[in-house]
Design an enzyme around this catalytic site. Structure first.
Site: not given
Ligand code: IFM
Length: 445
Positions: A73, A117, A162, A288, A290, A353
């Protein structure tokens, strides 16, 4: 468990790794401008060189092939392709992505491009940026150009990465480019990003083209059962998740979020027919993830990216954290995936992500990033559990292939499974890269 067709990949983005910002006719983006603003980026870092991927992509693709990646990606820099954000194509910019795509295909790696992006051509920002409706139309035009050039080699397209960040970090908090602090503009930007996605999807969808969007979603829980805490969780879930999921998957904005946002702005910018276009646009959804969010009601108003929700504070869940200060909790990913399955119409899901920054140490025999391995292992276990519960999860892209420019944090945080020495541009696969290669080889954990 993961089926044999599961797409094992890694992700990057243009401004974070490419460098070569003034080469082959690329125009300036809002991130070039923002990075040149004193105090905007830690250490005064910029993406001017980054991981020099623009020149080193053949080696980077060879590295991916060595790890056994099945998908890659990446994002296309709009200002390489349309240096002013509209009008004729800059052929040299497009050729770069054609070469990259062909090199991936030669290695049996599926190209998984994201059209946007965050590197908006600066001239479009000068004409109003995402708060202006015209930017959505320009985005669809750009998407059509790229699709025309690469549509014979690419099957899965992601329009935006995002949009929450583009809208609220870019236009409300000013922490991201273009650095504006105007909550009403951020709300308009969110809608125009979704509209741009919908228009682009219309322009590129066809028999062989599948269209998706990537959202940064999270699992939100209240600290307790006090009404203020419950309301805080509802508001944050609304702003972070449902403001994007509902129009995309149900064709309507959630009423409660509209009510919260009316404290900030009216909705005259939402035209008849917009939601119909946005709501009919997805062949798959990129997620995505985290960290989870634990939230509480607050009596002190704060200004944050969650515009329209000033009486909210983020609480401490007491879990270990990454170098970004983000709490580590893979159960949040499982809860999120189950919630997507339960609350929304079925659509194939991809984790586009997931990963973590840690303070890596380069030793004489490599980078032994056990924390990252544990993070990825935990989150992949959540993916496997989700699949076991019937979640239509079809792929996983680790963030990130390479250490890179982490936006306003500069080059400090390292998310890569491959270490980059920015002085020499030497790449060193970390232990996590070797571990991930083995996961892919086995087809699971
Ligand atoms: O680095 C970023 C990415 O560009 C978008 N999602 C979160 C990642 C980590 O912060």
């Amino acid at each position: 468990m993961f089926d044999p067709g599961f797409l094992w990949g890694a992700a990057t983005s243009s401004y974070q790794i490419e460098g070569a910002v003034a080469e082959d006719g690329r125009g300036p983006s809002i991130w070039d401008t923002f990075a040149a603003t004193p105090g905007a980026i830690q250490g005064g870092d910029t993406g001017a060189v980054a991981a020099d991927h623009y020149h080193r992509f053949p080696g980077d693709v060879a590295l991916m092939a060595g790890l056994g990646l099945r998908g890659y990606r990446f994002s296309l820099a709009w200002p390489r392709i349309q240096p002013t954000g509209s009008g004729a194509v800059n052929q040299r910019g497009l050729d770069f992505y054609r070469r990259l795509t062909d090199t991936l295909l030669d290695q049996g790696i599926q190209p998984w491009p994201t059209l946007y992006h965050w590197d908006l051509p600066q001239p479009l920002e000068d004409r109003g940026g995402w708060p202006a409706r015209d930017t959505a139309e320009r985005f669809a035009e750009y998407a059509a150009l790229v699709h025309e050039a690469l549509g014979d080699r690419v099957t899965h397209w992601t329009t935006l990465n995002e949009p929450w960040c583009s809208a609220f970090l870019g236009y409300a908090t000013g922490r991201h480019a273009p650095g504006r602090r105007d909550p009403a503009a951020a709300v308009r930007a969110a809608h125009h990003l979704l509209l741009g996605h919908g228009l682009a999807a219309e322009a590129i969808r066809g028999d062989d083209s599948h269209v998706g969007i990537t959202l940064n979603l999270t699992h939100v829980t209240p600290v307790g059962t006090e009404p203020a805490d419950l309301d805080a969780a509802r508001r944050i879930d609304g702003m972070q998740n449902r403001l994007f999921l509902d129009p995309l998957l149900r064709g309507a904005y959630p009423d409660d979020v509209l009510a919260d946002l009316r404290e900030v702005t009216g909705f005259g910018h939402v035209h008849d027919g917009d939601l119909k276009r946005i709501g009919a646009s997805l062949d798959h959804l990129g997620v995505n993830y985290y960290a989870p969010m634990l939230v509480a009601g607050s009596s002190t108003p704060t200004q944050s990216a969650y515009v329209g929700s000033p009486l909210v504070r983020v609480a401490d869940g007491g879990r270990p954290r990454t170098a970004m200060g983000w709490e580590i909790d893979e159960r949040g990913l499982l809860e999120l995936l189950l919630r997507l399955k339960d609350d929304y119409p079925a659509v194939p899901l991809y984790i586009t992500e997931n990963g973590a920054a840690f303070d890596d140490v380069v030793e004489h025999d490599g980078v032994h990033d056990a924390h990252r391995v544990a993070y990825l292992d935990g989150h992949l276990r959540s993916c496997a559990q989700a699949i076991g519960h019937g979640v239509p999860l079809k792929g996983y892209f680790v963030w990130s292939l390479l250490d890179n420019f982490e936006w306003s944090f500069g080059y400090g945080p390292r998310f890569g499974i491959v270490h980059v020495d920015y002085a020499t541009q030497h790449r060193t696969p970390k232990d996590s890269a070797r571990w991930y290669a083995e996961v892919i080889r086995r087809g699971g954990l």
